[in-house]
Write a protein that holds these residues in place. Structure first.
Motif, PDB file in Angstrom:
ATOM      1  N   LEU A  86       0.817  -1.216   0.000  1.00 57.58           N
ATOM      2  CA  LEU A  86       0.000   0.000   0.000  1.00 57.58           C
ATOM      3  C   LEU A  86       0.847   1.261   0.000  1.00 57.58           C
ATOM      4  N   LYS A  87       2.074   1.144   0.435  1.00 61.62           N
ATOM      5  CA  LYS A  87       2.969   2.295   0.489  1.00 61.62           C
ATOM      6  C   LYS A  87       3.712   2.532  -0.830  1.00 61.62           C
ATOM      7  N   VAL A  88       3.529   1.626  -1.796  1.00 57.18           N
ATOM      8  CA  VAL A  88       4.173   1.809  -3.096  1.00 57.18           C
ATOM      9  C   VAL A  88       3.545   3.008  -3.795  1.00 57.18           C
ATOM     10  N   ARG A  89       4.356   3.936  -4.231  1.00 60.84           N
ATOM     11  CA  ARG A  89       3.869   5.193  -4.795  1.00 60.84           C
ATOM     12  C   ARG A  89       3.370   4.999  -6.226  1.00 60.84           C
ATOM     13  N   LEU A  90       2.161   5.507  -6.479  1.00 59.87           N
ATOM     14  CA  LEU A  90       1.552   5.476  -7.809  1.00 59.87           C
ATOM     15  C   LEU A  90       1.560   4.078  -8.417  1.00 59.87           C
ATOM     16  N   ALA A  91       1.139   3.114  -7.619  1.00 57.39           N
ATOM     17  CA  ALA A  91       1.122   1.726  -8.066  1.00 57.39           C
ATOM     18  C   ALA A  91      -0.067   1.469  -8.994  1.00 57.39           C
ATOM     19  N   TYR A  92       0.000   0.366  -9.712  1.00 62.58           N
ATOM     20  CA  TYR A  92      -1.131  -0.053 -10.528  1.00 62.58           C
ATOM     21  C   TYR A  92      -2.350  -0.289  -9.630  1.00 62.58           C
ATOM     22  N   ALA A  93      -3.537  -0.158 -10.225  1.00 63.21           N
ATOM     23  CA  ALA A  93      -4.766  -0.469  -9.481  1.00 63.21           C
ATOM     24  C   ALA A  93      -4.778  -1.932  -9.061  1.00 63.21           C
ATOM     25  N   SER A  94      -4.285  -2.813  -9.937  1.00 67.14           N
ATOM     26  CA  SER A  94      -4.241  -4.238  -9.601  1.00 67.14           C
ATOM     27  C   SER A  94      -3.293  -4.516  -8.439  1.00 67.14           C
ATOM     28  N   LEU A  95      -2.234  -3.717  -8.325  1.00 64.45           N
ATOM     29  CA  LEU A  95      -1.291  -3.912  -7.224  1.00 64.45           C
ATOM     30  C   LEU A  95      -1.909  -3.467  -5.906  1.00 64.45           C
ATOM     31  N   ARG A  96      -2.668  -2.391  -5.935  1.00 64.54           N
ATOM     32  CA  ARG A  96      -3.353  -1.944  -4.715  1.00 64.54           C
ATOM     33  C   ARG A  96      -4.441  -2.947  -4.315  1.00 64.54           C
ATOM     34  N   THR A  97      -5.129  -3.488  -5.305  1.00 62.68           N
ATOM     35  CA  THR A  97      -6.121  -4.521  -5.011  1.00 62.68           C
ATOM     36  C   THR A  97      -5.445  -5.729  -4.366  1.00 62.68           C
ATOM     37  N   MET A  98      -4.306  -6.109  -4.900  1.00 64.15           N
ATOM     38  CA  MET A  98      -3.554  -7.216  -4.324  1.00 64.15           C
ATOM     39  C   MET A  98      -3.129  -6.916  -2.893  1.00 64.15           C
ATOM     40  N   ALA A  99      -2.771  -5.665  -2.628  1.00 66.13           N
ATOM     41  CA  ALA A  99      -2.360  -5.280  -1.277  1.00 66.13           C
ATOM     42  C   ALA A  99      -3.493  -5.489  -0.277  1.00 66.13           C
ATOM     43  N   TRP A 100      -4.684  -5.004  -0.620  1.00 65.11           N
ATOM     44  CA  TRP A 100      -5.816  -5.151   0.296  1.00 65.11           C
ATOM     45  C   TRP A 100      -6.217  -6.609   0.461  1.00 65.11           C
ATOM     46  N   LEU A 101      -6.177  -7.367  -0.622  1.00 66.46           N
ATOM     47  CA  LEU A 101      -6.497  -8.793  -0.523  1.00 66.46           C
ATOM     48  C   LEU A 101      -5.465  -9.533   0.318  1.00 66.46           C
ATOM     49  N   SER A 102      -4.201  -9.143   0.214  1.00 62.00           N
ATOM     50  CA  SER A 102      -3.153  -9.756   1.028  1.00 62.00           C
ATOM     51  C   SER A 102      -3.383  -9.474   2.500  1.00 62.00           C
ATOM     52  N   ILE A 103      -3.779  -8.252   2.814  1.00 61.16           N
ATOM     53  CA  ILE A 103      -4.064  -7.902   4.206  1.00 61.16           C
ATOM     54  C   ILE A 103      -5.226  -8.730   4.736  1.00 61.16           C
ATOM     55  N   ALA A 104      -6.289  -8.851   3.928  1.00 66.67           N
ATOM     56  CA  ALA A 104      -7.444  -9.650   4.352  1.00 66.67           C
ATOM     57  C   ALA A 104      -7.053 -11.106   4.557  1.00 66.67           C
ATOM     58  N   SER A 105      -6.285 -11.653   3.620  1.00 65.04           N
ATOM     59  CA  SER A 105      -5.844 -13.036   3.738  1.00 65.04           C
ATOM     60  C   SER A 105      -4.940 -13.221   4.951  1.00 65.04           C
ATOM     61  N   GLY A 106      -4.018 -12.281   5.153  1.00 71.54           N
ATOM     62  CA  GLY A 106      -3.103 -12.383   6.280  1.00 71.54           C
ATOM     63  C   GLY A 106      -3.805 -12.342   7.618  1.00 71.54           C
ATOM     64  N   VAL A 107      -4.789 -11.463   7.731  1.00 74.95           N
ATOM     65  CA  VAL A 107      -5.553 -11.367   8.988  1.00 74.95           C
ATOM     66  C   VAL A 107      -6.293 -12.668   9.259  1.00 74.95           C
ATOM     67  N   MET A 108      -6.856 -13.265   8.222  1.00 74.97           N
ATOM     68  CA  MET A 108      -7.564 -14.537   8.391  1.00 74.97           C
ATOM     69  C   MET A 108      -6.613 -15.652   8.798  1.00 74.97           C
ATOM     70  N   PHE A 109      -5.436 -15.693   8.177  1.00 76.07           N
ATOM     71  CA  PHE A 109      -4.434 -16.691   8.566  1.00 76.07           C
ATOM     72  C   PHE A 109      -4.041 -16.510  10.023  1.00 76.07           C
ATOM     73  N   ALA A 110      -3.759 -15.274  10.407  1.00 73.91           N
ATOM     74  CA  ALA A 110      -3.276 -15.002  11.760  1.00 73.91           C
ATOM     75  C   ALA A 110      -4.339 -15.248  12.817  1.00 73.91           C
ATOM     76  N   SER A 111      -5.610 -15.106  12.442  1.00 74.63           N
ATOM     77  CA  SER A 111      -6.677 -15.290  13.420  1.00 74.63           C
ATOM     78  C   SER A 111      -6.888 -16.754  13.789  1.00 74.63           C
ATOM     79  N   VAL A 112      -6.459 -17.683  12.919  1.00 69.71           N
ATOM     80  CA  VAL A 112      -6.656 -19.129  13.072  1.00 69.71           C
ATOM     81  C   VAL A 112      -8.137 -19.486  12.969  1.00 69.71           C
ATOM     82  N   LEU A 113      -8.991 -18.700  13.606  1.00 73.98           N
ATOM     83  CA  LEU A 113     -10.427 -18.979  13.598  1.00 73.98           C
ATOM     84  C   LEU A 113     -10.975 -18.949  12.177  1.00 73.98           C
ATOM     85  N   PHE A 114     -10.488 -18.004  11.369  1.00 72.83           N
ATOM     86  CA  PHE A 114     -10.967 -17.858   9.989  1.00 72.83           C
ATOM     87  C   PHE A 114      -9.994 -18.469   8.989  1.00 72.83           C
ATOM     88  N   LEU A 115      -9.111 -19.345   9.477  1.00 73.22           N
ATOM     89  CA  LEU A 115      -8.114 -19.965   8.617  1.00 73.22           C
ATOM     90  C   LEU A 115      -8.721 -20.692   7.418  1.00 73.22           C
TER      91      LEU A 115
END
Length: 217
Positions: free
Chosen positions: A156-185
Motif C-alpha cells: 500500500l505504500k508503493v507510490r503510484l502503483a497499478y490499481a491491480s497492485l493496490r487490489t492485491m495489497a488489500w487482498l493480502s491484508i485480508a488473507s493475512g488477517v484470516m491466517f493469523a486469526s486461526v479462527l478464519f483460517l
C-alpha cells in the motif's frame, strides 16, 4: 481565464506521474509468462480445494489416492507461489523503486516452505488430534499471516502503483488477517485465490507497459 486571475484553476500538475523506470533483465514475454503462471496457481488452488470437498463423497480407497495427489499438488503450488512472490518483489522494486519488501517477502517464503513441508509429510495427521505438531502448525499459520499482512501494508505504500497492485495489497491484508486469526483460517483461501489473480494482472500490466515503451523507443 487570464493567467493573472487569482481565481483561475492552477495551470500545473497537482500529482506528478512516476516515470516508467528502466527494467533491465525483464522482457514482455517473461512478464506474460509470470502472469499466466499466477493465474494457473489460482486455478490449481481452486481445483485442489474442489477435489478436497468432493472427496467427502468418495470411498476410503479413493480418498487415499486423492490425498496423495493433493499433497503433491499442494507442494508444487507452494513452490510456485514462492517463486512468483520473489519475482513480484523484484519487479515492484525495479518498476516503482519500492522499499521495505524484502523482510516480509522472505519471512513469508521461509514460513511457507516449512509449513508446506509439514503438510506434505504429515498433513493427514495434523488435525486428527490436538498434538505438538498441530500447535506448531497453527503457530506457523499465525506467523505467516502476520508476514502476509505486513507485505500487504508495504504494498500500500508503493507510490503510484497499478490499481491491480493496490487490489492485491488489500487482498493480502485480508488473507493475512484470516491466517493469523486461526479462527478464519479455512476462509483465508478465498482472498488468497484472489491475490493470485491480482498478481497475474500486475504482471500483465507490466508487460503491456513495457511493450508500449519499446514501441515508442
Amino acid at each position: 481565464m487570464q493567467p493573472d486571475n487569482p481565481y483561475s484553476a492552477p495551470q500545473v500538475e497537482l500529482i506528478d506521474d512516476l516515470p516508467v523506470r528502466q527494467l533491465p533483465g525483464w522482457s514482455v514475454r517473461q512478464l506474460q509468462v509470470l502472469g499466466w503462471l499466477a493465474l494457473m496457481s489460482a486455478l490449481g488452488s481452486a481445483l485442489m480445494l474442489g477435489v478436497i470437498f468432493a472427496s467427502s463423497w468418495l470411498g476410503q480407497a479413493e480418498v487415499g489416492q486423492v490425498e496423495r495427489y493433493t499433497r503433491w499438488l499442494g507442494l508444487l503450488l507452494m513452490l510456485l507461489g514462492n517463486y512468483l512472490l520473489i519475482r513480484l518483489k523484484s519487479f515492484i522494486e525495479q518498476r516503482f523503486a519500492a522499499q521495505g519488501l524484502s523482510w516480509p517477502v522472505w519471512i513469508v517464503v521461509a514460513l511457507a516452505l516449512v509449513s508446506g513441508v509439514m503438510d506434505f509429510m504429515v498433513g493427514d495427521q495434523l488435525f486428527k488430534t490436538l498434538s505438538v505438531l498441530t500447535i506448531a502448525y497453527l503457530g506457523l499459520m499465525v506467523l505467516m499471516g502476520l508476514g502476509i499482512t505486513w507485505f500487504g501494508i508495504r504494498l500500500l505504500k508503493v507510490r503510484l502503483a497499478y490499481a491491480s497492485l493496490r487490489t492485491m495489497a488489500w487482498l493480502s491484508i485480508a488473507s493475512g488477517v484470516m491466517f493469523a486469526s486461526v479462527l478464519f483460517l479455512p476462509l483465508a483461501i478465498v482472498p488468497a485465490l484472489a491475490v493470485c489473480v491480482a498478481q497475474g494482472l500486475v504482471f500483465f500490466r507490466g508487460a503491456n507497459e513495457l511493450r508500449e515503451r519499446q514501441a515508442v523507443e
